[in-house]
Design a protein around this motif. Structure first.
Motif, PDB file in Angstrom:
ATOM      1  N   MET A 145      11.138  16.573  -9.068  1.00  0.00           N
ATOM      2  CA  MET A 145      11.376  16.133 -10.439  1.00  0.00           C
ATOM      3  C   MET A 145      13.023  15.363 -10.981  1.00  0.00           C
ATOM      4  SD  MET A 145      10.980  20.387 -12.268  1.00  0.00           S
ATOM      5  CE  MET A 145      11.421  20.157 -11.045  1.00  0.00           C
ATOM      6  N   SER A 146      11.902  14.250 -11.497  1.00  0.00           N
ATOM      7  CA  SER A 146      13.111  13.260 -11.906  1.00  0.00           C
ATOM      8  C   SER A 146      13.729  13.959 -13.745  1.00  0.00           C
ATOM      9  CB  SER A 146      13.024  12.079 -11.984  1.00  0.00           C
ATOM     10  OG  SER A 146      14.663  11.000 -12.705  1.00  0.00           O
ATOM     11  N   VAL A 147      14.143  14.893 -13.870  1.00  0.00           N
ATOM     12  CA  VAL A 147      14.437  15.161 -15.529  1.00  0.00           C
ATOM     13  C   VAL A 147      15.875  13.771 -16.266  1.00  0.00           C
ATOM     14  CG1 VAL A 147      13.563  17.281 -14.894  1.00  0.00           C
ATOM     15  CG2 VAL A 147      15.819  17.185 -14.514  1.00  0.00           C
ATOM     16  N   ARG A 148      15.902  13.909 -17.239  1.00  0.00           N
ATOM     17  CA  ARG A 148      16.806  13.211 -18.042  1.00  0.00           C
ATOM     18  C   ARG A 148      17.219  14.250 -18.862  1.00  0.00           C
ATOM     19  NH1 ARG A 148      19.156   8.393 -18.931  1.00  0.00           N
ATOM     20  NH2 ARG A 148      17.418   7.684 -18.323  1.00  0.00           N
ATOM     21  N   TYR A 149      18.898  14.684 -18.989  1.00  0.00           N
ATOM     22  CA  TYR A 149      19.049  16.134 -20.071  1.00  0.00           C
ATOM     23  C   TYR A 149      19.816  15.316 -20.854  1.00  0.00           C
ATOM     24  CZ  TYR A 149      19.648  18.751 -15.903  1.00  0.00           C
ATOM     25  OH  TYR A 149      19.872  19.204 -13.852  1.00  0.00           O
ATOM     26  N   VAL A 150      19.227  15.711 -21.875  1.00  0.00           N
ATOM     27  CA  VAL A 150      19.350  14.978 -23.218  1.00  0.00           C
ATOM     28  C   VAL A 150      20.903  15.145 -23.812  1.00  0.00           C
ATOM     29  CG1 VAL A 150      19.215  15.463 -25.735  1.00  0.00           C
ATOM     30  CG2 VAL A 150      17.180  15.947 -24.697  1.00  0.00           C
ATOM     31  N   LEU A 151      21.822  16.262 -23.862  1.00  0.00           N
ATOM     32  CA  LEU A 151      22.815  16.662 -24.288  1.00  0.00           C
ATOM     33  C   LEU A 151      23.545  14.988 -23.460  1.00  0.00           C
ATOM     34  CD1 LEU A 151      24.976  18.815 -24.847  1.00  0.00           C
ATOM     35  CD2 LEU A 151      25.149  19.275 -22.421  1.00  0.00           C
ATOM     36  N   ASP A 152      23.711  14.410 -22.250  1.00  0.00           N
ATOM     37  CA  ASP A 152      24.667  14.081 -21.800  1.00  0.00           C
ATOM     38  C   ASP A 152      23.794  12.685 -21.490  1.00  0.00           C
ATOM     39  OD1 ASP A 152      23.871  15.138 -18.934  1.00  0.00           O
ATOM     40  OD2 ASP A 152      25.634  15.273 -18.470  1.00  0.00           O
ATOM     41  N   ASN A 153      22.505  12.227 -21.062  1.00  0.00           N
ATOM     42  CA  ASN A 153      21.714  11.738 -20.902  1.00  0.00           C
ATOM     43  C   ASN A 153      21.382  11.300 -19.858  1.00  0.00           C
ATOM     44  OD1 ASN A 153      20.005   9.717 -21.982  1.00  0.00           O
ATOM     45  ND2 ASN A 153      21.415   7.686 -22.440  1.00  0.00           N
ATOM     46  N   GLN A 154      22.425  12.066 -18.676  1.00  0.00           N
ATOM     47  CA  GLN A 154      22.390  11.869 -17.608  1.00  0.00           C
ATOM     48  C   GLN A 154      21.185  12.314 -16.622  1.00  0.00           C
ATOM     49  OE1 GLN A 154      25.310  14.507 -16.089  1.00  0.00           O
ATOM     50  NE2 GLN A 154      24.504  15.028 -13.588  1.00  0.00           N
ATOM     51  N   VAL A 155      20.794  11.704 -15.872  1.00  0.00           N
ATOM     52  CA  VAL A 155      19.508  12.179 -15.158  1.00  0.00           C
ATOM     53  C   VAL A 155      18.959  13.121 -13.894  1.00  0.00           C
ATOM     54  CG1 VAL A 155      17.081  11.349 -13.748  1.00  0.00           C
ATOM     55  CG2 VAL A 155      17.698  10.056 -15.940  1.00  0.00           C
ATOM     56  N   GLU A 156      18.950  13.334 -12.933  1.00  0.00           N
ATOM     57  CA  GLU A 156      18.790  14.568 -11.906  1.00  0.00           C
ATOM     58  C   GLU A 156      18.152  14.882 -11.348  1.00  0.00           C
ATOM     59  OE1 GLU A 156      20.997  18.868 -10.238  1.00  0.00           O
ATOM     60  OE2 GLU A 156      20.736  18.439 -12.219  1.00  0.00           O
ATOM     61  N   ASN A 157      17.585  14.487  -9.788  1.00  0.00           N
ATOM     62  CA  ASN A 157      16.607  15.059  -9.115  1.00  0.00           C
ATOM     63  C   ASN A 157      16.564  16.330  -8.892  1.00  0.00           C
ATOM     64  OD1 ASN A 157      15.220  12.619  -9.428  1.00  0.00           O
ATOM     65  ND2 ASN A 157      16.139  11.610  -7.580  1.00  0.00           N
ATOM     66  N   LEU A 158      14.981  17.372  -9.513  1.00  0.00           N
ATOM     67  CA  LEU A 158      15.819  18.545  -9.162  1.00  0.00           C
ATOM     68  C   LEU A 158      14.288  18.615  -7.988  1.00  0.00           C
ATOM     69  CD1 LEU A 158      15.668  20.173 -12.007  1.00  0.00           C
ATOM     70  CD2 LEU A 158      17.649  20.170 -10.800  1.00  0.00           C
TER      71      LEU A 158
END
Length: 125
Positions: free
Chosen positions: A100-113
């Motif tokens: 899953m590629s998710v974008r954290y709303v807090l800092d607009n960072q994208v991470e693959n989980l």
């Protein structure tokens, strides 16, 4: 040092150190915990969790893929701290892998989980 927006704790993989988690680490742990719970297992909330562990024995047909993606999206949409940026499914010899590629709303960072659901030992493939 920035003040944490989200605060929580986890005892998973904790070698007697601090169990405090903040922000993206906490969000990631919450998402992974959600995937680890089967529907009906959470007390007082039978709709929480997923049926993904029940699907790993099924052939990975287009219908099964659609169900898996729908369940993964439901988990992500359930958490207002993240947004889905894409989901990839792969079958491997021991089960099902979901990236899953998710974008954290807090800092607009994208991470693959990556979450792997392994078939039970000695299960027929």
């Amino acid at each position: 040092m920035a003040i944490a927006t989200y605060k929580g704790f986890s005892t998973i993989n904790n070698d007697f150190g601090s169990s405090k988690l903040n922000d993206t680490d906490l969000i990631k742990r919450d998402l992974l915990n959600h995937f680890a719970i089967r529907k009906g297992e959470k007390l007082m909330d039978g709709n929480f969790g997923t049926s993904l562990r029940d699907l790993i024995m099924d052939p990975l047909t287009e219908e099964t893929k659609a169900i898996v993606i729908q369940e993964v999206n439901a988990v992500i949409e359930n958490d207002p701290r993240v947004r889905s940026e894409g989901i990839t499914l792969d079958e491997y010899e021991n089960g099902l892998q979901i990236e899953m590629s998710v974008r954290y709303v807090l800092d607009n960072q994208v991470e693959n989980l990556v979450v792997r659901f392994d078939r039970p030992d000695n299960a027929a493939i």
